[in-house]
Motif scaffolding. Structure first.
Motif, PDB file in Angstrom:
ATOM      1  N   ILE A  86       0.832  -1.209   0.000  1.00 22.69           N
ATOM      2  CA  ILE A  86       0.000   0.000   0.000  1.00 22.69           C
ATOM      3  C   ILE A  86       0.860   1.250   0.000  1.00 22.69           C
ATOM      4  CG2 ILE A  86      -1.726   1.285   1.324  1.00 22.69           C
ATOM      5  CD1 ILE A  86      -2.750  -1.473   2.315  1.00 22.69           C
ATOM      6  N   LEU A  87       1.974   1.238   0.734  1.00 24.41           N
ATOM      7  CA  LEU A  87       2.890   2.384   0.716  1.00 24.41           C
ATOM      8  C   LEU A  87       3.433   2.640  -0.683  1.00 24.41           C
ATOM      9  CD1 LEU A  87       5.022   2.086   3.993  1.00 24.41           C
ATOM     10  CD2 LEU A  87       3.632   4.032   3.291  1.00 24.41           C
ATOM     11  N   LEU A  88       3.880   1.583  -1.351  1.00 24.68           N
ATOM     12  CA  LEU A  88       4.443   1.731  -2.688  1.00 24.68           C
ATOM     13  C   LEU A  88       3.402   2.241  -3.676  1.00 24.68           C
ATOM     14  CD1 LEU A  88       6.611  -1.519  -2.873  1.00 24.68           C
ATOM     15  CD2 LEU A  88       7.423   0.814  -2.592  1.00 24.68           C
ATOM     16  N   GLU A  89       2.158   1.802  -3.512  1.00 25.16           N
ATOM     17  CA  GLU A  89       1.094   2.274  -4.399  1.00 25.16           C
ATOM     18  C   GLU A  89       0.774   3.729  -4.121  1.00 25.16           C
ATOM     19  OE1 GLU A  89      -3.248   0.741  -5.995  1.00 25.16           O
ATOM     20  OE2 GLU A  89      -2.356  -0.185  -4.227  1.00 25.16           O
ATOM     21  N   ASP A  90       0.739   4.107  -2.854  1.00 25.22           N
ATOM     22  CA  ASP A  90       0.396   5.481  -2.485  1.00 25.22           C
ATOM     23  C   ASP A  90       1.480   6.460  -2.925  1.00 25.22           C
ATOM     24  OD1 ASP A  90      -2.020   6.302  -1.368  1.00 25.22           O
ATOM     25  OD2 ASP A  90      -1.065   6.999   0.465  1.00 25.22           O
ATOM     26  N   VAL A  91       2.720   6.034  -2.888  1.00 28.09           N
ATOM     27  CA  VAL A  91       3.840   6.895  -3.287  1.00 28.09           C
ATOM     28  C   VAL A  91       3.834   7.138  -4.793  1.00 28.09           C
ATOM     29  CG1 VAL A  91       6.365   6.940  -3.501  1.00 28.09           C
ATOM     30  CG2 VAL A  91       5.323   6.364  -1.319  1.00 28.09           C
ATOM     31  N   GLY A  92       3.310   6.175  -5.556  1.00 32.06           N
ATOM     32  CA  GLY A  92       3.302   6.291  -7.006  1.00 32.06           C
ATOM     33  C   GLY A  92       4.271   5.361  -7.697  1.00 32.06           C
ATOM     34  N   TYR A  93       4.836   4.403  -6.934  1.00 30.33           N
ATOM     35  CA  TYR A  93       5.854   3.527  -7.512  1.00 30.33           C
ATOM     36  C   TYR A  93       5.245   2.371  -8.301  1.00 30.33           C
ATOM     37  CZ  TYR A  93       9.929   0.485  -7.892  1.00 30.33           C
ATOM     38  OH  TYR A  93      10.943  -0.308  -8.371  1.00 30.33           O
ATOM     39  N   MET A  94       4.046   1.937  -7.956  1.00 34.15           N
ATOM     40  CA  MET A  94       3.471   0.759  -8.602  1.00 34.15           C
ATOM     41  C   MET A  94       3.278   0.958 -10.096  1.00 34.15           C
ATOM     42  SD  MET A  94       3.353  -1.741  -6.675  1.00 34.15           S
ATOM     43  CE  MET A  94       3.147  -2.367  -5.008  1.00 34.15           C
ATOM     44  N   ALA A  95       2.880   2.159 -10.508  1.00 31.25           N
ATOM     45  CA  ALA A  95       2.725   2.423 -11.941  1.00 31.25           C
ATOM     46  C   ALA A  95       4.067   2.298 -12.650  1.00 31.25           C
ATOM     47  CB  ALA A  95       2.131   3.809 -12.159  1.00 31.25           C
ATOM     48  N   ARG A  96       5.139   2.711 -11.975  1.00 31.10           N
ATOM     49  CA  ARG A  96       6.481   2.564 -12.559  1.00 31.10           C
ATOM     50  C   ARG A  96       6.851   1.093 -12.689  1.00 31.10           C
ATOM     51  NH1 ARG A  96       4.945   7.712 -10.821  1.00 31.10           N
ATOM     52  NH2 ARG A  96       6.287   9.212 -11.877  1.00 31.10           N
ATOM     53  N   ALA A  97       6.479   0.305 -11.687  1.00 28.97           N
ATOM     54  CA  ALA A  97       6.759  -1.129 -11.748  1.00 28.97           C
ATOM     55  C   ALA A  97       6.027  -1.768 -12.925  1.00 28.97           C
ATOM     56  CB  ALA A  97       6.350  -1.794 -10.433  1.00 28.97           C
ATOM     57  N   ALA A  98       4.780  -1.320 -13.176  1.00 26.85           N
ATOM     58  CA  ALA A  98       4.030  -1.833 -14.317  1.00 26.85           C
ATOM     59  C   ALA A  98       4.732  -1.480 -15.629  1.00 26.85           C
ATOM     60  CB  ALA A  98       2.615  -1.263 -14.311  1.00 26.85           C
ATOM     61  N   PHE A  99       5.243  -0.253 -15.717  1.00 29.42           N
ATOM     62  CA  PHE A  99       5.970   0.182 -16.910  1.00 29.42           C
ATOM     63  C   PHE A  99       7.219  -0.679 -17.124  1.00 29.42           C
ATOM     64  CE2 PHE A  99       9.284   2.752 -18.909  1.00 29.42           C
ATOM     65  CZ  PHE A  99       8.644   3.201 -20.046  1.00 29.42           C
ATOM     66  N   LEU A 100       7.946  -0.952 -16.051  1.00 33.59           N
ATOM     67  CA  LEU A 100       9.163  -1.759 -16.144  1.00 33.59           C
ATOM     68  C   LEU A 100       8.867  -3.182 -16.612  1.00 33.59           C
ATOM     69  CD1 LEU A 100      11.041  -0.650 -12.904  1.00 33.59           C
ATOM     70  CD2 LEU A 100      11.839  -0.305 -15.253  1.00 33.59           C
ATOM     71  N   MET A 101       7.742  -3.725 -16.136  1.00 34.76           N
ATOM     72  CA  MET A 101       7.427  -5.117 -16.423  1.00 34.76           C
ATOM     73  C   MET A 101       6.740  -5.319 -17.768  1.00 34.76           C
ATOM     74  SD  MET A 101       8.601  -6.845 -13.903  1.00 34.76           S
ATOM     75  CE  MET A 101       7.785  -8.420 -14.163  1.00 34.76           C
ATOM     76  N   ASP A 102       6.320  -4.224 -18.414  1.00 35.35           N
ATOM     77  CA  ASP A 102       5.547  -4.340 -19.646  1.00 35.35           C
ATOM     78  C   ASP A 102       6.301  -5.117 -20.723  1.00 35.35           C
ATOM     79  OD1 ASP A 102       3.602  -3.888 -21.646  1.00 35.35           O
ATOM     80  OD2 ASP A 102       4.707  -2.142 -22.353  1.00 35.35           O
ATOM     81  N   LYS A 103       7.550  -4.745 -20.982  1.00 33.29           N
ATOM     82  CA  LYS A 103       8.317  -5.399 -22.043  1.00 33.29           C
ATOM     83  C   LYS A 103       8.558  -6.871 -21.717  1.00 33.29           C
ATOM     84  CE  LYS A 103      11.382  -3.039 -24.173  1.00 33.29           C
ATOM     85  NZ  LYS A 103      12.592  -2.267 -24.554  1.00 33.29           N
ATOM     86  N   LEU A 104       8.901  -7.153 -20.444  1.00 33.41           N
ATOM     87  CA  LEU A 104       9.149  -8.537 -20.042  1.00 33.41           C
ATOM     88  C   LEU A 104       7.884  -9.381 -20.205  1.00 33.41           C
ATOM     89  CD1 LEU A 104      10.928 -10.716 -18.737  1.00 33.41           C
ATOM     90  CD2 LEU A 104      10.216  -9.847 -16.501  1.00 33.41           C
ATOM     91  N   MET A 105       6.752  -8.847 -19.803  1.00 31.49           N
ATOM     92  CA  MET A 105       5.507  -9.601 -19.904  1.00 31.49           C
ATOM     93  C   MET A 105       5.079  -9.750 -21.358  1.00 31.49           C
ATOM     94  SD  MET A 105       3.210  -8.655 -16.597  1.00 31.49           S
ATOM     95  CE  MET A 105       2.726  -7.073 -17.242  1.00 31.49           C
ATOM     96  N   GLY A 106       5.381  -8.740 -22.175  1.00 30.64           N
ATOM     97  CA  GLY A 106       5.061  -8.847 -23.590  1.00 30.64           C
ATOM     98  C   GLY A 106       5.794  -9.997 -24.244  1.00 30.64           C
ATOM     99  N   ARG A 107       7.054 -10.222 -23.855  1.00 31.39           N
ATOM    100  CA  ARG A 107       7.820 -11.346 -24.401  1.00 31.39           C
ATOM    101  C   ARG A 107       7.238 -12.683 -23.955  1.00 31.39           C
ATOM    102  NH1 ARG A 107      13.895  -8.898 -23.222  1.00 31.39           N
ATOM    103  NH2 ARG A 107      13.870  -7.336 -24.912  1.00 31.39           N
ATOM    104  N   ALA A 108       6.572 -12.683 -22.800  1.00 29.64           N
ATOM    105  CA  ALA A 108       5.959 -13.916 -22.296  1.00 29.64           C
ATOM    106  C   ALA A 108       4.550 -14.108 -22.830  1.00 29.64           C
ATOM    107  CB  ALA A 108       5.933 -13.887 -20.769  1.00 29.64           C
ATOM    108  N   GLY A 109       4.094 -13.177 -23.660  1.00 27.42           N
ATOM    109  CA  GLY A 109       2.763 -13.317 -24.225  1.00 27.42           C
ATOM    110  C   GLY A 109       1.669 -12.685 -23.406  1.00 27.42           C
ATOM    111  N   LEU A 110       2.024 -11.831 -22.448  1.00 31.82           N
ATOM    112  CA  LEU A 110       1.036 -11.155 -21.613  1.00 31.82           C
ATOM    113  C   LEU A 110       0.931  -9.682 -22.010  1.00 31.82           C
ATOM    114  CD1 LEU A 110       1.971 -12.622 -18.123  1.00 31.82           C
ATOM    115  CD2 LEU A 110      -0.178 -13.014 -19.328  1.00 31.82           C
ATOM    116  N   HIS A 111      -0.262  -9.132 -21.915  1.00 31.14           N
ATOM    117  CA  HIS A 111      -0.474  -7.712 -22.188  1.00 31.14           C
ATOM    118  C   HIS A 111       0.087  -6.891 -21.038  1.00 31.14           C
ATOM    119  CE1 HIS A 111      -2.603  -3.910 -22.859  1.00 31.14           C
ATOM    120  NE2 HIS A 111      -2.805  -4.313 -24.098  1.00 31.14           N
ATOM    121  N   GLY A 112       0.537  -5.681 -21.334  1.00 25.75           N
ATOM    122  CA  GLY A 112       1.088  -4.829 -20.294  1.00 25.75           C
ATOM    123  C   GLY A 112       0.097  -4.570 -19.171  1.00 25.75           C
ATOM    124  N   ARG A 113      -1.189  -4.492 -19.514  1.00 26.89           N
ATOM    125  CA  ARG A 113      -2.202  -4.253 -18.490  1.00 26.89           C
ATOM    126  C   ARG A 113      -2.341  -5.424 -17.526  1.00 26.89           C
ATOM    127  NH1 ARG A 113      -7.577  -1.060 -20.619  1.00 26.89           N
ATOM    128  NH2 ARG A 113      -6.543   0.839 -21.337  1.00 26.89           N
TER     129      ARG A 113
END
Length: 628
Positions: free
Chosen positions: A314-341
């Motif tokens: 909850i702290l990480l989400e409130d600070v605004g870091y979770m959206a950054r984590a989603a951005f970081l993981m987008d490319k990795l998940m795309g290679r695994a066949g998952l959508h960034g969302r």
């Protein structure tokens, strides 16, 4: 006193503070259900304005556009247009915007204006914007948009006064005579055509011009955020920091929680001893001591770890870091066949697979959504924490690696990492069986960094603790009474030489299943725990506590009992099993509801059962081979 009831809808981009405003206005006068015929959550609340007007407020799913590319966005579009069957027509729409980041919301406001609906723009987090030196000319913004604009601070007392005052002044037009009445037609109240890509681009340009005219930002207002993002979003440094944050979180789960866990464990041991000495020998004493206290107590001891885990999230989400984590993981998940969302649903699955699976509604493609649903349970949910902690404490000695890293925390981090890697691997395999069309790029507005709200964080942690305690007081308590009964009846025959539990129904079931589990090192007690763990994963720990207690093993904690009766190979195999363990019944039911078929929950159960068995067998046999 104003008598006319207003029906309002809250619309906004994700992470704009819409839910915080909804909670601030409605308080405890809320009800949550699903919209008719779909699985999208419906939140409605009521409140009374200072002038006495009753307001019915509908919290609509977050959206960036009315083009409706997901089930959630379709609900928002239809509610705005008044085409939701058996739903009331809205008198007005309250558009909630993050005052520190207005661009995307202004474009949505322009889109909403085309529907002909009455609009109010509420600039949420207005205090943060002022603190950062962002000057918003509210009157000019209202003039250019042609709608009322009010500031709001949802997390502060009296922070919604301007909005409430405006609502008191609002009077329904003659054209709104039907507002508040259920609609039974599929025809829109207002003629409206969904904007095409060209129109959307024009709206973006218009929004940018309005932003330039009405909002003044200090020259260095984004400099600090940009400097931080250059590091946190770096493809190498960013991933390293993300792994470091996760690693620190799991270290804290063990290191910080231990003293509190020891206190809770000692409290239950004292309570059990009190029952043993106070009540006469018999069924009642056995039920309370061996069934309820040993069973439920063996799960409640892990409450501090649940609290610490969600404190970090909850702290990480409130600070605004979770959206950054989603951005970081987008490319990795795309290679695994998952959508960034898919990142947000998968992240939610660390709490529980159920909200994670429900969160896949934001994914447009059915194929991408289905794959995310099927791999979400591989994320290590909080229900696994009691299982992991119990086995780690029993078989992994305390101590530091290289004098710094807690050994038990390192193993916990490895188990979480194994779940993530497994989910990506399974998604890659599923990509071979599902034809994937070209998907839209992942677009997410990165929120500005901000100090976390103590109130929001405390409330979020409290809610998670309450949910855990409620499960302990309902599902787990009920299952422990059932398991105690199965472990106590029927009574052993006269002259029996083995402990009574071997002759009980639980003993019979466990011994019947034991041959199937023998190649992976599981005994009949584990068989009972795995079967009952289908109700909820924490039940496996409680079941072991009850089974061993009824069997006469009362020398020390459950951790000590397992370290005495299990081999290292069996303990590690049990951990491997729970990385892939088949889901609890409630999760399978949610998958059925989300996919509208028993086919996919069956596929999920079978593939996870096979993976769990194979993983446990490999770990057990390898450990035995190495002398463990």
């Amino acid at each position: 006193m104003t008598s006319a009831t207003l029906h309002l809808g809250l619309v906004g981009n994700p992470n704009c503070g819409k839910t915080a405003l909804f909670n601030a206005l409605t308080g405890s006068r809320q009800k949550v259900a699903n919209y008719a015929g779909v699985t999208v959550e419906r939140k409605e609340g009521k409140f009374v304005t200072p002038a006495g007007r009753e307001v019915v407020l509908l919290d609509l799913p977050g959206t960036y556009s009315l083009r409706a590319r997901s089930p959630d966005e379709q609900i928002t579009r239809d509610a705005v247009l008044g085409t939701l069957e058996n739903e009331c027509t809205l008198d007005a729409i309250v558009c909630v915007a993050d005052a520190t980041n207005l661009r995307l919301m202004l474009r949505l406001v322009l889109e909403l204006k085309q529907t002909g609906r009455k609009l109010i723009l509420a600039l949420n987090m207005y205090d943060i914007a002022k603190h950062r030196g962002i000057d918003i000319d509210i009157d000019k913004l209202s003039g250019e948009l042609g709608i009322p604009v009010v500031p709001s601070v949802a997390v502060r007392r009296n922070g919604t006064n301007a909005l409430l005052t405006l609502l008191d002044k609002m009077q329904p037009d003659e054209s709104d005579a039907a507002a508040g009445a259920p609609l039974n037609t599929s025809a829109p109240v207002n003629t409206w055509a969904a904007p095409d890509a060209k129109t959307v681009r024009e709206m973006h340009r218009t929004a940018d011009l309005i932003l330039k005219d009405c909002v003044t930002r200090p020259e260095d207002s984004d400099e600090w955020t940009a400097r931080v993002d250059r590091v946190l979003l770096h493809p190498v440094y960013g991933i390293t920091i993300l792994l470091g944050v996760l690693f620190l979180m799991f270290q804290a789960v063990f290191s910080w929680a231990t003293p509190l866990m020891d206190m809770i464990s000692a409290g239950f041991e004292w309570l059990s001893a009190l029952v043993q000495t106070t009540l006469p020998d018999g069924m009642l004493r056995s039920l309370i001591s061996d069934g309820i206290i040993s069973g439920v107590g063996s799960v409640l001891v892990f409450l501090p770890q649940i609290v610490i885990l969600f404190l970090f999230i909850i702290l990480l989400e409130d600070v605004g870091y979770m959206a950054r984590a989603a951005f970081l993981m987008d490319k990795l998940m795309g290679r695994a066949g998952l959508h960034g969302r898919a990142f947000i649903p998968l992240l939610s699955s660390f709490a529980c697979a159920i909200p994670g699976i429900m969160g896949t509604r934001v994914i447009n493609s059915w194929r991408d959504r289905l794959v995310t649903i099927l791999v979400s349970p591989l994320m290590t949910c909080s229900a696994r924490i009691p299982v992991y902690t119990l086995i780690i404490a029993a078989f992994i000695p305390r101590g530091a690696v290289f004098g710094v890293v807690d050994r038990q925390g390192l193993v916990m981090f490895g188990l979480y990492a194994a779940g993530i890697v497994s989910a990506l691997g399974v998604a890659m395999v599923m990509r071979l069986f599902f034809h994937r069309h070209a998907s839209e790029p992942f677009i997410m507005e990165l929120p500005d960094y901000k100090l976390p709200s103590v109130k929001n964080v405390a409330w979020g942690v409290f809610e998670r603790a309450r949910i855990f305690l409620r499960r302990a007081g309902t599902i787990i308590l009920t299952m422990m009474i059932v398991i105690w009964f199965l472990s106590s009846f029927p009574a052993p025959p006269p002259g029996a030489t083995e402990p009574a539990i071997h002759y009980s129904l639980a003993g019979m079931i466990g011994h019947a299943v034991e041959p199937i589990l023998k190649p992976i090192g599981f005994n009949w007690q584990i068989a009972v725990a795995l079967i009952t763990g289908m109700a909820a994963r924490e039940v496996a720990v409680a079941a072991l506590g009850t089974v061993y207690a009824v069997g006469g093993e009362s020398g020390g904690s459950l951790t000590q009992i397992l370290s005495t009766h299990w081999s290292l190979a069996s303990g590690l195999a049990f951990l491997a099993w729970y990385v892939f363990a088949p889901q609890c019944a409630s999760t399978l039911a949610v998958v059925k509801r989300e996919t509208n078929s028993w086919r996919w929950p069956t596929v999920m159960f079978v593939y996870m059962l096979v993976m769990a068995y194979i993983a446990a067998m490999i770990v057990y046999q390898a450990t035995v081979f190495l002398g463990g």
